[in-house]
Design a protein around this motif. Structure first.
Motif, short mmCIF file in Angstrom:
data_model
loop_
_atom_site.label_atom_id
_atom_site.label_comp_id
_atom_site.label_asym_id
_atom_site.label_seq_id
_atom_site.Cartn_x
_atom_site.Cartn_y
_atom_site.Cartn_z
N VAL A 37 53.97 49.67 59.37
CA VAL A 37 53.66 48.27 59.59
C VAL A 37 52.60 47.75 60.83
CG1 VAL A 37 54.66 45.88 60.10
CG2 VAL A 37 56.21 47.84 59.16
N ILE A 38 51.89 47.04 60.45
CA ILE A 38 50.61 46.77 61.33
C ILE A 38 50.63 45.34 61.43
CG2 ILE A 38 48.28 47.05 61.82
CD1 ILE A 38 48.25 49.25 59.72
N ILE A 39 51.05 44.70 62.64
CA ILE A 39 51.08 43.21 62.72
C ILE A 39 49.65 42.82 63.29
CG2 ILE A 39 52.40 41.40 63.89
CD1 ILE A 39 54.56 43.24 63.77
N GLY A 40 48.90 42.02 62.53
CA GLY A 40 47.55 41.42 63.29
C GLY A 40 47.92 40.04 63.93
N ASP A 41 46.89 39.46 64.12
CA ASP A 41 46.82 38.22 64.94
C ASP A 41 47.50 37.09 63.83
OD1 ASP A 41 45.58 38.90 67.07
OD2 ASP A 41 43.52 38.67 65.89
N ASP A 42 47.30 37.34 62.50
CA ASP A 42 47.85 36.09 61.53
C ASP A 42 48.35 36.52 60.53
OD1 ASP A 42 45.59 37.31 60.52
OD2 ASP A 42 44.40 35.35 60.57
N SER A 43 48.50 38.07 60.29
CA SER A 43 49.12 38.57 59.25
C SER A 43 49.49 40.02 59.23
CB SER A 43 47.90 38.51 57.86
OG SER A 43 47.08 39.19 58.35
N VAL A 44 50.21 40.58 58.25
CA VAL A 44 50.79 41.89 58.37
C VAL A 44 50.27 42.65 57.34
CG1 VAL A 44 52.72 43.30 58.16
CG2 VAL A 44 52.86 41.02 59.19
N MET A 45 50.02 44.16 57.64
CA MET A 45 49.63 45.17 56.74
C MET A 45 50.84 46.03 56.59
SD MET A 45 46.52 47.98 56.60
CE MET A 45 45.21 46.97 56.03
N ILE A 46 51.16 46.38 55.39
CA ILE A 46 52.23 47.34 55.08
C ILE A 46 51.37 48.62 54.83
CG2 ILE A 46 54.35 48.28 53.82
CD1 ILE A 46 54.83 45.93 55.57
N VAL A 47 51.88 49.87 55.11
CA VAL A 47 51.44 51.01 54.67
C VAL A 47 52.44 51.73 53.97
CG1 VAL A 47 50.47 53.41 55.31
CG2 VAL A 47 49.70 51.16 56.64
N GLU A 48 52.44 52.03 52.73
CA GLU A 48 53.49 52.46 52.00
C GLU A 48 54.36 51.97 51.32
OE1 GLU A 48 51.50 54.96 51.27
OE2 GLU A 48 52.03 57.20 52.12
N ALA A 49 54.54 51.69 50.10
CA ALA A 49 55.24 50.69 49.47
C ALA A 49 56.72 50.96 49.30
CB ALA A 49 54.84 50.14 48.05
N GLN A 50 57.09 52.20 49.20
CA GLN A 50 58.20 52.78 48.89
C GLN A 50 58.44 52.81 47.43
OE1 GLN A 50 61.07 53.70 50.81
NE2 GLN A 50 59.73 53.65 52.54
N TYR A 65 40.25 43.22 58.73
CA TYR A 65 40.44 42.69 60.08
C TYR A 65 41.91 41.63 59.86
CZ TYR A 65 36.10 44.46 62.00
OH TYR A 65 35.28 45.03 62.66
N LEU A 66 42.82 42.17 60.54
CA LEU A 66 43.97 41.17 60.46
C LEU A 66 43.89 40.07 61.83
CD1 LEU A 66 46.73 43.87 60.09
CD2 LEU A 66 45.29 42.44 58.23
N GLY A 67 42.96 39.02 61.59
CA GLY A 67 42.61 38.07 62.50
C GLY A 67 41.42 39.07 63.33
N LYS A 68 41.70 39.10 64.59
CA LYS A 68 40.72 40.19 65.30
C LYS A 68 41.14 41.55 65.51
CE LYS A 68 39.38 36.35 68.45
NZ LYS A 68 39.41 35.81 69.83
N ARG A 69 42.55 41.67 64.92
CA ARG A 69 42.78 43.17 64.95
C ARG A 69 42.13 43.88 63.75
NH1 ARG A 69 48.75 45.45 66.40
NH2 ARG A 69 47.83 46.97 67.62
N ARG A 70 41.42 45.10 64.31
CA ARG A 70 40.47 45.92 63.29
C ARG A 70 41.35 46.99 62.88
NH1 ARG A 70 35.18 49.20 65.39
NH2 ARG A 70 35.48 51.09 64.08
N VAL A 71 41.38 47.42 61.52
CA VAL A 71 42.44 48.43 61.11
C VAL A 71 41.11 49.26 60.18
CG1 VAL A 71 44.23 49.08 59.55
CG2 VAL A 71 44.20 47.03 60.95
N ASP A 72 41.03 50.61 60.37
CA ASP A 72 40.10 51.33 59.87
C ASP A 72 40.81 52.39 58.82
OD1 ASP A 72 37.90 50.30 61.34
OD2 ASP A 72 38.22 51.94 62.87
N LEU A 73 40.59 52.09 57.61
CA LEU A 73 40.81 52.88 56.50
C LEU A 73 39.97 54.22 56.05
CD1 LEU A 73 42.26 50.25 56.60
CD2 LEU A 73 42.47 50.45 53.74
N MET A 74 40.29 55.49 56.18
CA MET A 74 39.35 56.48 56.14
C MET A 74 39.80 57.65 55.17
SD MET A 74 38.30 56.96 60.15
CE MET A 74 40.12 56.59 60.46
N PHE A 75 39.03 58.13 54.44
CA PHE A 75 39.38 59.34 53.42
C PHE A 75 38.51 60.50 54.49
CE2 PHE A 75 37.45 62.54 50.99
CZ PHE A 75 38.58 63.12 50.10
N LEU A 76 39.26 61.42 54.98
CA LEU A 76 38.83 62.45 55.94
C LEU A 76 38.74 63.87 55.00
CD1 LEU A 76 40.94 61.54 59.06
CD2 LEU A 76 38.35 60.83 58.49
#
Length: 316
Positions: free
Chosen positions: A38-51, A148-159
């Protein structure tokens, strides 16, 4: 007596933990079951993995609502496996994000994987009737994208390739925390049936280079602190190498798959037999390692029928 197929004998409910691993960052874990983030940004939420199902996804949502009332707008899926993605509909996210390669794997083998994992994990698929169908992303990328979840930056990467050909990681730079999916496990067996043994250790080292303060792994406890992070990277790397090395030695001299199985057990049992889903993963891991040692680069598609054949041949 033959072992129960895959995880069919594991029907006991697991204890859920919900751990804050950074400011506004949470790991949903359950004693070796698939994790969510769970990633909580300024105005919204990102979930990682749905189950695996909407039923299980609602347990994640319940925990989210205990810490924030912000809307869930983004769902990021690190790869295509059914136990990770089929609960997606519960979140009603505006964007569902995967790598382009992961999406191609949904198209190529998503239905077969659903049927396969449904048979392997009956407890996780309780309530499966509410799954509306395969989970498809609304947004894909190749190497990197930023949300960007508001000002919160989330980087998604293939490594790099690892657990599958399309795995991604999610890095939140302001907290220096990463969500790795099944590239990293902690005291849980790596499922390598769709893996790339030659590439996986290098991908782990790319994760290590971020020098993160915490990781939410694919399975097992949240990893908080650099020592725990590095221990998990070491353990995961050792698991992958210890699985592949004895199998490759047998395959390279023309030995049989059963001989490779025996060699892998001799190497891995003393170190990993107490890991979650170890016996479940082992036949699939040995079969894939044997194929890769014979230069079969793309993992063969697992079907419910092939699962049972492999299980009976090796674990029966």
């Amino acid at each position: 007596m033959a072992k129960a197929f895959a995880s069919q004998g594991d029907m006991a409910e697991k204890k859920i933990s919900f751990s804050e691993i950074g400011r506004g960052l949470w790991a949903f874990t359950a004693e070796g079951d698939p994790n969510s983030g769970v990633i909580i940004g300024d105005d919204s939420v990102m979930i990682v993995e749905a189950q695996a199902t909407p039923r299980l996804a609602n347990k994640v949502i319940e925990k989210v609502r205990s810490v924030t009332d912000k809307p869930i707008t983004h769902l990021t899926l690190t790869h295509y496996h059914a136990v990770r993605v089929l609960g997606a509909s519960a979140y009603n996210a505006q964007q569902v994000i995967m790598s382009e390669k992961a999406r191609s794997m949904v198209a190529e083998r998503g239905k077969e994987d659903w049927d396969s994992e449904f048979a392997r994990f009956p407890r996780l698929f309780q309530g499966h009737e509410s799954i509306p169908g395969l989970t498809w992303p609304t947004t894909t990328f190749n190497n990197r994208m930023t949300v960007y979840l508001g000002k919160r930056r989330v980087d998604l990467m293939f490594l790099g390739r690892a657990h599958t050909a399309g795995d991604i990681v999610i890095h939140v730079p302001d907290a220096n925390v990463m969500f790795t999916g099944d590239i990293v496990e902690y005291h849980s067996a790596c499922y390598c049936g769709d893996g790339h043994f030659h590439d996986w250790p290098g991908t782990l080292e790319k994760i290590r280079a971020f020098d993160v303060d915490a990781i939410a792994p694919g399975r097992g406890d949240a990893l908080v602190g650099k020592k725990m992070v590095n221990d998990a990277l070491d353990l995961t790397g050792d698991f992958v190498k210890s699985t592949y090395r004895p199998v490759a030695q047998v395959a390279s001299r023309g030995g049989s798959l059963k001989e490779a199985w025996d060699a892998c057990r001799a190497e891995c049992d003393p170190k990993f037999s107490d890991y979650a889903i170890y016996e479940h993963c082992l036949p699939f891991n040995v079969a894939r390692a044997y194929d890769e040692a014979l230069d079969i680069d793309t993992p063969r598609i697992w079907t419910a029928e092939r699962d049972k054949e492999m299980w009976d041949a090796l674990q029966g």
